[in-house]
Write an enzyme that holds these catalytic residues in place. Sequence first.
Site, short mmCIF file in Angstrom:
data_model
loop_
_atom_site.label_atom_id
_atom_site.label_comp_id
_atom_site.label_asym_id
_atom_site.label_seq_id
_atom_site.Cartn_x
_atom_site.Cartn_y
_atom_site.Cartn_z
N HIS A 76 3.66 2.91 -6.62
CA HIS A 76 4.53 3.87 -5.93
C HIS A 76 5.93 3.30 -5.72
O HIS A 76 6.56 3.52 -4.69
CB HIS A 76 3.95 4.29 -4.58
N ASN A 149 -1.72 11.76 -1.73
CA ASN A 149 -1.25 12.02 -3.09
C ASN A 149 -1.22 13.52 -3.35
O ASN A 149 -1.72 14.30 -2.54
CB ASN A 149 -2.20 11.38 -4.11
N HIS A 340 1.07 2.91 6.31
CA HIS A 340 -0.20 2.20 6.48
C HIS A 340 -1.25 3.16 7.00
O HIS A 340 -1.08 3.79 8.04
CB HIS A 340 0.01 1.04 7.47
N TYR A 363 -2.50 -2.05 2.99
CA TYR A 363 -1.16 -1.54 3.30
C TYR A 363 -0.37 -2.45 4.22
O TYR A 363 0.84 -2.60 4.07
CB TYR A 363 -1.26 -0.11 3.85
FE1 HDE Z 1 -2.12 3.29 -2.24
N1 HDE Z 1 -1.02 1.61 -2.05
N2 HDE Z 1 -3.75 2.19 -2.62
N3 HDE Z 1 -3.20 4.99 -2.59
N4 HDE Z 1 -0.51 4.40 -1.89
C1 HDE Z 1 0.29 1.54 -1.82
O1 HDE Z 1 1.33 0.13 -0.26
C2 HDE Z 1 -3.89 0.89 -2.36
C3 HDE Z 1 -4.52 5.04 -2.91
C4 HDE Z 1 -0.47 5.75 -1.74
O2 HDE Z 1 5.63 5.88 -0.11
C5 HDE Z 1 0.77 0.14 -1.54
O3 HDE Z 1 3.36 0.05 0.74
C6 HDE Z 1 -5.24 0.48 -2.58
C7 HDE Z 1 -5.04 6.36 -2.69
C8 HDE Z 1 0.89 6.17 -1.51
O4 HDE Z 1 5.58 3.79 0.55
C9 HDE Z 1 -0.52 -0.67 -1.56
C10 HDE Z 1 -5.91 1.57 -3.03
C11 HDE Z 1 -3.97 7.09 -2.25
C12 HDE Z 1 1.65 5.00 -1.52
C13 HDE Z 1 -1.56 0.37 -1.89
C14 HDE Z 1 -4.97 2.67 -3.03
C15 HDE Z 1 -2.84 6.22 -2.19
C16 HDE Z 1 0.75 3.92 -1.75
C17 HDE Z 1 1.88 -0.31 -2.43
C18 HDE Z 1 -7.35 1.68 -3.45
C19 HDE Z 1 -3.94 8.57 -1.90
C20 HDE Z 1 3.14 4.89 -1.34
C21 HDE Z 1 3.13 -0.32 -1.58
C22 HDE Z 1 -8.23 1.75 -2.37
C23 HDE Z 1 -4.75 8.91 -0.77
C24 HDE Z 1 3.54 4.83 0.09
C25 HDE Z 1 2.67 -0.02 -0.26
C26 HDE Z 1 5.04 4.83 0.19
C27 HDE Z 1 1.13 2.58 -1.79
C28 HDE Z 1 -2.86 0.07 -1.97
C29 HDE Z 1 -5.31 3.98 -3.45
C30 HDE Z 1 -1.55 6.69 -1.78
C31 HDE Z 1 -0.55 -1.85 -2.47
C32 HDE Z 1 -5.78 -0.91 -2.41
C33 HDE Z 1 -6.48 6.83 -2.88
C34 HDE Z 1 1.39 7.59 -1.31
O5 HDE Z 1 -0.80 -1.20 -0.31
#
Ligand code: HDE
Length: 705
Positions: A76, A149, A340, A363
């Site tokens: 993202h 999402n 987060h 997060y």
């Molecule tokens: Fe994320 N995801 N994600 N994700 N995600 C990040 O956090 C993660 C997942 C989502 O505009 C990271 O600050 C794991 C699902 C958005 O700043 C990180 C898993 C969904 C955003 C991270 C998922 C999301 C992130 C990278 C598997 C929809 C952007 C930078 C369990 C419900 C937020 C950050 C923004 C961002 C981890 C799966 C949505 C690495 C481990 C499912 C919208 O922490």
Amino acid sequence: MTKQPENEPNKKQQQLEDFKVDHEGQDLTTNQGTKVSNTSDSLKAGERGPTIMEDFHFREKVTHFDHERIPERVVHARGFGVHGYFQVYEPLTDLTKAKFLQDPNVKTPVFVRFSTVVGSRGSADTVRDVRGFATKFYTEEGNFDLVGNNMPIFFIQDAIKFPDLVHAIKPEPNNEIPQASAAHDTFWDWVVNNQETAHMIMWLLSDRGIPRSFRMMEGFGVHTFRLVNSEGKARFVKFHWKPKLGVHSLTWDEAQKIAGKDPDFNRRDLWDAINDGEYPEFELGLQVIEEEQEFDFDFDILDATKIWPEEQVPVKIVGKMTLDRNQDNFFTETEQAAFHLGNVVPGIDFTNDPLLQGRLFSYLDTQLLRLGGPNFHEIPINRPIIQYYNNQRDGFHRMTIDKGKVSYFPNSIRQNDPTPAPGKDGGYEHYQEKVDGRKVRTRSESFNDHFSQARLFWNSMSPAEKKHIIKAFYFEVGNVKDKKIRQKVVDMFNQVDHDLAKEIAKGIGANQPTKKNNAAITETSPALSQENTNKSPETRKVAVLVDEGFNYNELKQIMVACEKQHVHLEFISKTFSPVNSAEGDQIEPHKSFANSHSVMYDALFIPGGQHIDMLSGYKEAKDFVNDTFAHAKPIGATNEALELLANTLVKNIAYTNDHTGEVYSNLGVVTVNDAHDLTQFNQAFIDAVAQHRHWMRENHDRKQA
Ligand code: HDE
């Protein structure tokens, strides 16, 4: 779409004001406040001599510049943030004790960051990808982050697979190719080895993967959360954002072209809409399942690769978010925003969804590196609107000046302050779900069905949507070099639908699959098809081709009609020079052919007049018509403009050329000949614009113009 300037004080905006600096009318200073007399010449020993160490201004300026960048988000990375507010329609007391969901008069400030997932910070907006939809609610009880999402499910069921998924989908590590959308060999290799991805792949390769606008896509919390009321009663819940403008997409050909013509297409669209006072609105919807019904479904409600079909569990609309303010500074707001999943308020709780549980760790952890330490909650965009009190201290960039000598608990010097508050006084108490089990690294059998809902999705698509999915397979899997992987894709999707697999095989040069029993799903879920979405002409952009001698009377009429319905017209001509109508009125083009293209618009209108002779001679004008036609978008032409259509793809369908003054509308091509009063034409054209796309036309776009 309501136009309502936000007059009421918004506490988050008030808080941000304290950090804003207006540089206008000020003298230049160093970061220490010392006025600077010259910032263009370094301090030298002699006019042609070496720069000297003493130049503190040079060193400060360049050092700061050297350190301007922070790591981009690991996923993202490319995003765009906007401010707004949320209001609940009626108290949700029965469902939750969360304060911001009780009083319809309360406007809770929000900051929303929309994003793509795979591309890096500077990549293009319109790539095929999932879109992030992360909302930070600044409530009176602390921040609640709904980090969702634009698709309601995910690729995997357990967070421990996330690093593998991301390594496979990001550019391949040896050469960093391809940028911005899913990698080819590595990603598809991973997909066929992780069949739980089947359902998400269907969504990703559908039109949902290429949204027309951040304003025109749904948002989903994805996981199953819990709502808990003041009596302690809990229910399972899924969160939805429903855009008032409906869910609309680009075509794949457009998406690719826009990525070159205007890589900022989606962020520009959002920025412009808010600047124009056309505030995007999203309604909050809840799907609720009683605890006693946990096992009543043929899917596991804790499995994040599953939807709760809306026909089975209706979405209750409970409130509305209005995005009414652009950020002042991209870095300090969008880039430094830290979301987060663990930022919750009393009344909102978690479940054992293993994807959710893993995200709860990730997060907070990721911000420590990206934002350089544990104090990122002090950055203005991340601060809650209420003061925080605890004994956490120090660390890089600590800004709060904590008074007194106590920074531990329990203490008697300050009578234990700050004191933990029990639930009745607003303290967060985790829902006391009973859990009991052996430590195992296994997955519940109830998570094993990977194909039924993928098939439900496929069954629910309109013929045009199905065609788009098949073409997306051709592109994405066609780029996979390894033939064995291509074949495995066919075999995998044969378990979703045999006809789909046969089509995929045809396009990617794989062997035809043998007939197997598909998942026994025959139902459809109409809510999944974009054909059934809200359709409105509001905020659509129409390109108007003009040149010397256009008919002003016709243009004026369409301008008035479009303005009434918030449809925007942009005049496009060969150059930016003012253009005269036959009647002598002059208009200024918004764009020239050199910096516009049909892919940037939702529809095309060509007024009649002598200018058609000139336009007919321009390749660009013909391209405009052909591309608009091929992309199934509305085309309106009046009187002499019909002559221009004769040499384009439009000739492949029937349109009027007779002189009866009757309006003719066929597959989104709206025409009239010998008409001066365009009232009827305008309505038919705006109706065609509201339809957005006229997919039946895709059957006609191959024949040469
Ligand atoms: Fe994320 N995801 N994600 N994700 N995600 C990040 O956090 C993660 C997942 C989502 O505009 C990271 O600050 C794991 C699902 C958005 O700043 C990180 C898993 C969904 C955003 C991270 C998922 C999301 C992130 C990278 C598997 C929809 C952007 C930078 C369990 C419900 C937020 C950050 C923004 C961002 C981890 C799966 C949505 C690495 C481990 C499912 C919208 O922490």
